[in-house]
Design an enzyme around this catalytic site. Structure first.
Site, PDB file in Angstrom:
ATOM      1  N   SER A  31      30.013  52.624  41.187  1.00 34.30           N
ATOM      2  CA  SER A  31      30.305  51.620  40.196  1.00 34.30           C
ATOM      3  C   SER A  31      29.082  50.862  39.795  1.00 34.30           C
ATOM      4  CB  SER A  31      31.526  50.789  40.596  1.00 34.30           C
ATOM      5  OG  SER A  31      31.959  50.141  39.258  1.00 34.30           O
ATOM      6  N   HIS A  32      29.252  49.695  39.874  1.00 35.66           N
ATOM      7  CA  HIS A  32      28.269  48.564  39.416  1.00 35.66           C
ATOM      8  C   HIS A  32      27.306  48.365  40.379  1.00 35.66           C
ATOM      9  CE1 HIS A  32      31.815  46.878  41.207  1.00 35.66           C
ATOM     10  NE2 HIS A  32      30.956  45.936  41.828  1.00 35.66           N
ATOM     11  N   LYS A  39      40.179  52.443  34.733  1.00 39.98           N
ATOM     12  CA  LYS A  39      39.624  51.718  33.618  1.00 39.98           C
ATOM     13  C   LYS A  39      38.691  52.119  32.853  1.00 39.98           C
ATOM     14  CE  LYS A  39      36.941  49.008  36.905  1.00 39.98           C
ATOM     15  NZ  LYS A  39      37.490  48.871  38.274  1.00 39.98           N
ATOM     16  N   THR A  80      38.158  49.387  48.414  1.00 38.22           N
ATOM     17  CA  THR A  80      39.128  49.450  47.054  1.00 38.22           C
ATOM     18  C   THR A  80      38.967  50.551  46.216  1.00 38.22           C
ATOM     19  OG1 THR A  80      38.291  46.852  47.285  1.00 38.22           O
ATOM     20  CG2 THR A  80      39.448  47.690  45.285  1.00 38.22           C
ATOM     21  N   THR A 139      44.333  44.032  44.080  1.00 39.07           N
ATOM     22  CA  THR A 139      43.009  44.320  43.394  1.00 39.07           C
ATOM     23  C   THR A 139      42.864  45.753  43.801  1.00 39.07           C
ATOM     24  OG1 THR A 139      42.338  42.143  43.893  1.00 39.07           O
ATOM     25  CG2 THR A 139      40.645  44.118  43.616  1.00 39.07           C
ATOM     26  N   ARG A 189      35.200  36.044  47.606  1.00 45.50           N
ATOM     27  CA  ARG A 189      35.767  35.918  46.386  1.00 45.50           C
ATOM     28  C   ARG A 189      36.653  34.876  46.208  1.00 45.50           C
ATOM     29  NH1 ARG A 189      32.930  40.080  44.167  1.00 45.50           N
ATOM     30  NH2 ARG A 189      33.242  42.204  44.850  1.00 45.50           N
ATOM     31  N   ASP A 222      29.166  49.450  32.842  1.00 45.18           N
ATOM     32  CA  ASP A 222      28.785  49.372  34.032  1.00 45.18           C
ATOM     33  C   ASP A 222      28.115  50.661  34.538  1.00 45.18           C
ATOM     34  OD1 ASP A 222      31.015  50.501  34.676  1.00 45.18           O
ATOM     35  OD2 ASP A 222      31.467  50.038  36.588  1.00 45.18           O
ATOM     36  N   SER A 239      37.924  41.574  37.071  1.00 46.48           N
ATOM     37  CA  SER A 239      36.621  42.055  37.261  1.00 46.48           C
ATOM     38  C   SER A 239      36.048  42.915  36.264  1.00 46.48           C
ATOM     39  CB  SER A 239      36.487  42.726  38.677  1.00 46.48           C
ATOM     40  OG  SER A 239      37.385  43.760  38.636  1.00 46.48           O
ATOM     41  N   ASP A 286      33.428  52.507  33.856  1.00 41.22           N
ATOM     42  CA  ASP A 286      34.593  51.866  33.574  1.00 41.22           C
ATOM     43  C   ASP A 286      34.832  50.146  33.357  1.00 41.22           C
ATOM     44  OD1 ASP A 286      33.800  51.302  35.986  1.00 41.22           O
ATOM     45  OD2 ASP A 286      35.306  52.217  37.258  1.00 41.22           O
ATOM     46  N   ARG A 287      33.893  49.553  33.597  1.00 43.65           N
ATOM     47  CA  ARG A 287      33.882  48.107  33.424  1.00 43.65           C
ATOM     48  C   ARG A 287      33.380  47.823  31.777  1.00 43.65           C
ATOM     49  NH1 ARG A 287      32.495  44.483  38.561  1.00 43.65           N
ATOM     50  NH2 ARG A 287      33.996  45.704  40.050  1.00 43.65           N
ATOM     51  N   ASP A 321      29.181  53.419  36.202  1.00 46.79           N
ATOM     52  CA  ASP A 321      30.095  54.450  35.992  1.00 46.79           C
ATOM     53  C   ASP A 321      31.165  54.415  34.659  1.00 46.79           C
ATOM     54  OD1 ASP A 321      31.530  52.611  37.119  1.00 46.79           O
ATOM     55  OD2 ASP A 321      32.918  54.102  38.039  1.00 46.79           O
TER      56      ASP A 321
HETATM   57  C1  G1P Z   1      35.931  45.032  42.944  1.00 49.15           C
HETATM   58  C2  G1P Z   1      36.886  44.011  41.809  1.00 49.15           C
HETATM   59  C3  G1P Z   1      37.971  45.120  41.610  1.00 49.15           C
HETATM   60  C4  G1P Z   1      37.805  46.415  41.216  1.00 49.15           C
HETATM   61  C5  G1P Z   1      36.644  47.243  42.071  1.00 49.15           C
HETATM   62  C6  G1P Z   1      36.380  48.286  41.594  1.00 49.15           C
HETATM   63  O1  G1P Z   1      36.530  45.413  44.227  1.00 49.15           O
HETATM   64  O2  G1P Z   1      37.153  42.991  42.225  1.00 49.15           O
HETATM   65  O3  G1P Z   1      38.609  44.505  40.651  1.00 49.15           O
HETATM   66  O4  G1P Z   1      38.758  47.262  41.169  1.00 49.15           O
HETATM   67  O5  G1P Z   1      35.547  46.359  42.527  1.00 49.15           O
HETATM   68  O6  G1P Z   1      35.558  48.409  40.614  1.00 49.15           O
HETATM   69  P1  G1P Z   1      36.341  44.306  45.369  1.00 49.15           P
HETATM   70  O7  G1P Z   1      34.906  44.486  45.706  1.00 49.15           O
HETATM   71  O8  G1P Z   1      36.818  42.934  45.057  1.00 49.15           O
HETATM   72  O9  G1P Z   1      37.183  44.897  46.451  1.00 49.15           O
HETATM   73 ZN    ZN Z   2      32.776  50.967  37.859  1.00 46.79          ZN
END
Ligand code: G1P
Ligand code: ZN
Length: 544
Positions: free
Chosen positions: A113-114, A377, A18, A345, A497, A278, A366, A282-283, A280
Site C-alpha cells: 500500500s502506502h 477502497k 490489517t 479498522t 494511533r 497511494d 485513513s 486505493d487511498r 496501490d
Molecule cells: C491502516 C489504516 C486502515 C487501513 C489500512 C490499510 O491500518 O489505519 O484504516 O485500512 O491501513 O490501508 P493500520 O496501520 O492502522 O492497522
Molecule cells: Zn493502499
C-alpha cells in the site's frame, strides 16, 4: 514443463495483519518465504484448482519476481486460467474490479500500500476472495494456520513469462492472459459517473486540477481517465510513471507526504482542485483551492450528495465507517433515515455489508473511501466522484464542504501517529488504558464528560463473526471522542494511533484552526495514556 515438489518448513510470522502479509522485502526474499504463504493460499482456497486467479501488484520493488514465482506455483497447483495485469501491474481497486467482472475464484494482490518501496523497504501480499474483497478473518486465519504446518510447496521448472506483452499464453494446461490493467476499471468508472459533464468542466476554461500519482500505480489509470477520456489538460497528472521505489518517496496521500500537490493547489496561482493516491491506488486525498477535505468529511459529503451522481441516483442503502473515522457520516445517515455501521479498522469488514446490500458507501479516516462498485477502497473513484459533484454543483470544494458543515455540524478531526515505538511499551500502554476503562464513565476529563469508554468489539451483522480488542473508545457527551489503537500494518516496532474528534454544531464556530480546537483533547489523550513516560516520545511522528 515439470511440476516440482519443494520441501519447506514453516515460518512463525506469517499471520496477515490489517491488510495482508507485510514485511520487509528482505524477509520476502528469504528462500521459501513467499512460496510458503502462496502455497498456503492454494492449499486452503481449493476452488482455485481448476479455477481462475487474478494476479497483479502495485509495481514496487520485487513485484516482477514475485509475479513469476506465483505464476509458476499457480500452474503447478492446477489453476486453469490466470489473468495478469500487463507489466505485473494492477491497482488494488482494479484487481477487485477484474476479480468481480470475470467471476473469478479470487486474486492475489502484491502491495504494501502506502509503505515505501525498494530493496530495503516493504513488500506485501494478500488474497482477495471471489467477491473482489480482502479475505475476511476466517480465511486469513485458515491461511495462517496452514503456513504453520506446511512441509512442501509446488512449482514448475517453466521459463519466466514476458509480462509486458498483452496476449494469451499457455504453460502446461494453464492459460495465462496478460491483460490491460486499466481498461476494465475505466469502463466501470464510465458507468458510475457523468463523463460528459466532467469533460465540460475541464473544457470550461475556468477549471483545472492536478493529480499526484506519487510515482505509484495510479499514474497510468489517471492519465487514461483524466487526460485521455475526460479531456483534462496534459500535465494534469504529475509523478505519473510507476517506479519500483516510488521515486524514493513515501506514497501516502496526506498533507505531509503529498506536499508537492498541496503546493500546486495553494496560493494565488493554485488550481481549483487537487488529489493524490497511494502506492496501490486505493487511498485518496481531496483538496480544494487552499482547502483540505478530511477523509471523514469526504465520506459524509459523498453520502449527502450521492443522489446527484449517476451511479447512485437511486439513493444509497446505508453507510459504514471504520470505528476511528469521525461521526460526520452518522449525522448524514441519521438525516437520510439510514443505518451507519461502525466497523473495526480495515476494509475487509465492509465486504459482508456490501455483499448483503446493507450499505452503498463506506470509508475510513485513513484516506479511504469506496462503494459497492468494487470490494476495495478506491482512490481514483473518489476523485471522480468529487469531480462529478463539482461539475453538477458548480461550486468550489470549500463552499460544498462549508455548506455541509452548516447543514450537519462540523466534526473537527485529527490523528496523531507515534511510529516505531517499542512493542512492549505500546502493549503496556494499551493495557493501562484498558484498566482505566471502568473508572472513566460518568467522570469529567477537564471540560468533557465521559459518556462511554470501551474496548471496541464488533459482531458482523451478516455472519455473526466477532472481532474483539479493536481499539479503545472514549466518547464524550458533546459528541467528541478519543480513540486509541495500535497499527496492524507496520513492519517495525509498534505504531500507536490516537484519533481525536470534536463536534461543533454552531456555524459561527466552524472556521477555527483544527489544531486550536483539538488542543484540549490532545492534552487529555496524551496524559491519560502516559505517552511520554511510557514511550519516551514528547511528540508524534506524523499528525494528519
Ligand atoms: C491502516 C489504516 C486502515 C487501513 C489500512 C490499510 O491500518 O489505519 O484504516 O485500512 O491501513 O490501508 P493500520 O496501520 O492502522 O492497522
Ligand atoms: Zn493502499
Amino acid at each position: 514443463m515439470n511440476v516440482l515438489t519443494i520441501p519447506s518448513q514453516p515460518f512463525s510470522d506469517q499471520r496477515p495483519g490489517t491488510s495482508g502479509l507485510r514485511k520487509k522485502v528482505k524477509v520476502f526474499q528469504t528462500p521459501h518465504y513467499l512460496e510458503n504463504f502462496v502455497q498456503a493460499v492454494f492449499d486452503t482456497q481449493t476452488d482455485l484448482k481448476g479455477g481462475t486467479l487474478v494476479l497483479g501488484g502495485d509495481g514496487r520493488f520485487y513485484n516482477r519476481e514475485a509475479i513469476q514465482i506465483i505464476l509458476r506455483m499457480a500452474v503447478a497447483n492446477g489453476v486453469q486460467r490466470i489473468l495478469v495485469g500487463q507489466g505485473g501491474l494492477l491497482s488494488t481497486p482494479a484487481a477487485s474490479c477484474v476479480i468481480r467482472k470475470y467471476q473469478t475464484d479470487g486474486g492475489i494482490i502484491l502491495s504494501a500500500s502506502h509503505n515505501p518501496g525498494g530493496p530495503e523497504e516493504d513488500f506485501g501480499i494478500k488474497f482477495n476472495t471471489p467477491n473482489g474483497g480482502p479475505a475476511p478473518e476466517a480465511v486469513t486465519e485458515a491461511i495462517f494456520s496452514r503456513t504453520q504446518t506446511i512441509e512442501r510447496y509446488l512449482t514448475t521448472d517453466s521459463d519466466p513469462l514476458d509480462l509486458d506483452t498483452k496476449g494469451s499464453y499457455s504453460i502446461g494446461a494453464a492459460t495465462i492472459d496478460i491483460i490491460d490493467p486499466v481498461e476494465d476499471y475505466a469502463a466501470l468508472m464510465k458507468t458510475l459517473f457523468d463523463f460528459d459533464r466532467i469533460h465540460q468542466l475541464f473544457n470550461s476554461g475556468h477549471f483545472s486540477m492536478r493529480f499526484d500519482a506519487m510515482h505509484a500505480i495510479t499514474g497510468p489509470y489517471a492519465k487514461q481517465i483524466l487526460e485521455n477520456m475526460l479531456g483534462a489538460e496534459p500535465g494534469t497528472v504529475i509523478n505519473g510513471k510507476p517506479l519500483e521505489d516510488f521515486g524514493q518517496g513515501h506514497p501516502d496521500p496526506n498533507l505531509v507526504h503529498a506536499h508537492e500537490v498541496v503546493k500546486l493547489v495553494s496560493g494565488p496561482k493554485g488550481v481549483n482542485f487537487a488529489a493524490a493516491s497511494d502506492g496501490d491506488g486505493d487511498r485518496n486525498m481531496i483538496l480544494g483551492h487552499d482547502f483540505f477535505v478530511t477523509p471523514s468529511d469526504s465520506l459524509a459529503v459523498m453520502a449527502a450528495n450521492a443522489h446527484l451522481i449517476k451511479g447512485y441516483a437511486d439513493g444509497i442503502r446505508g453507510i459504514a465507517r471504520s470505528m476511528p473515522t469521525s461521526q460526520a457520516a452518522d449525522r448524514v445517515a441519521n438525516q437520510l433515515g439510514l443505518t451507519c455501521y461502525e466497523t473495526p479498522t480495515g476494509w475487509k469488514f465492509f465486504g459482508n455489508l456490501l455483499d448483503a446490500d446493507k450499505i452503498t458507501l463506506c470509508g475510513e479516516e485513513s484516506f479511504g473511501t469506496g462503494s459497492n462498485h468494487v470490494r476495495e477502497k478506491d482512490g481514483l473513484w473518489a476523485v471522480l466522484f468529487w469531480l462529478n459533484l463539482l461539475a453538477v454543483k458548480q461550486q468550489s470544494v470549500e463552499s460544498i464542504v462549508k455548506q455541509h458543515w452548516g447543514d450537519f455540524g462540523r466534526n473537527y478531526y485529527t490523528r496523531y501517529d507515534y511510529e516505531g515505538i517499542d512493542k512492549s511499551a505500546a502493549e503496556g500502554l494499551m493495557d493501562h488504558l484498558r484498566n482505566l476503562l471502568p473508572t472513566l464513565p460518568e467522570n469529567n476529563l477537564e471540560q468533557y464528560q465521559v459518556e462511554f469508554a470501551d474496548d471496541f468489539a464488533y459482531t458482523d451483522p451478516v455472519d455473526g463473526s466477532r472481532s474483539e480488542h479493536q481499539g479503545i473508545r472514549i466518547g464524550f457527551t458533546d459528541g467528541s471522542r478519543i480513540v486509541y489503537r495500535l497499527s496492524g500494518t507496520g513492519t517495525e516496532g509498534a505504531t500507536l494511533r490516537i484519533y481525536l474528534e470534536a463536534f461543533e454544531p454552531d456555524p459561527s464556530k466552524q472556521m477555527m484552526p483544527t489544531a486550536d480546537v483539538m488542543q484540549p483533547l490532545v492534552s487529555i489523550s496524551t496524559s491519560l495514556a502516559e505517552i511520554e513516560a511510557r514511550t519516551g516520545r514528547n511528540r508524534p511522528t506524523v499528525i494528519t
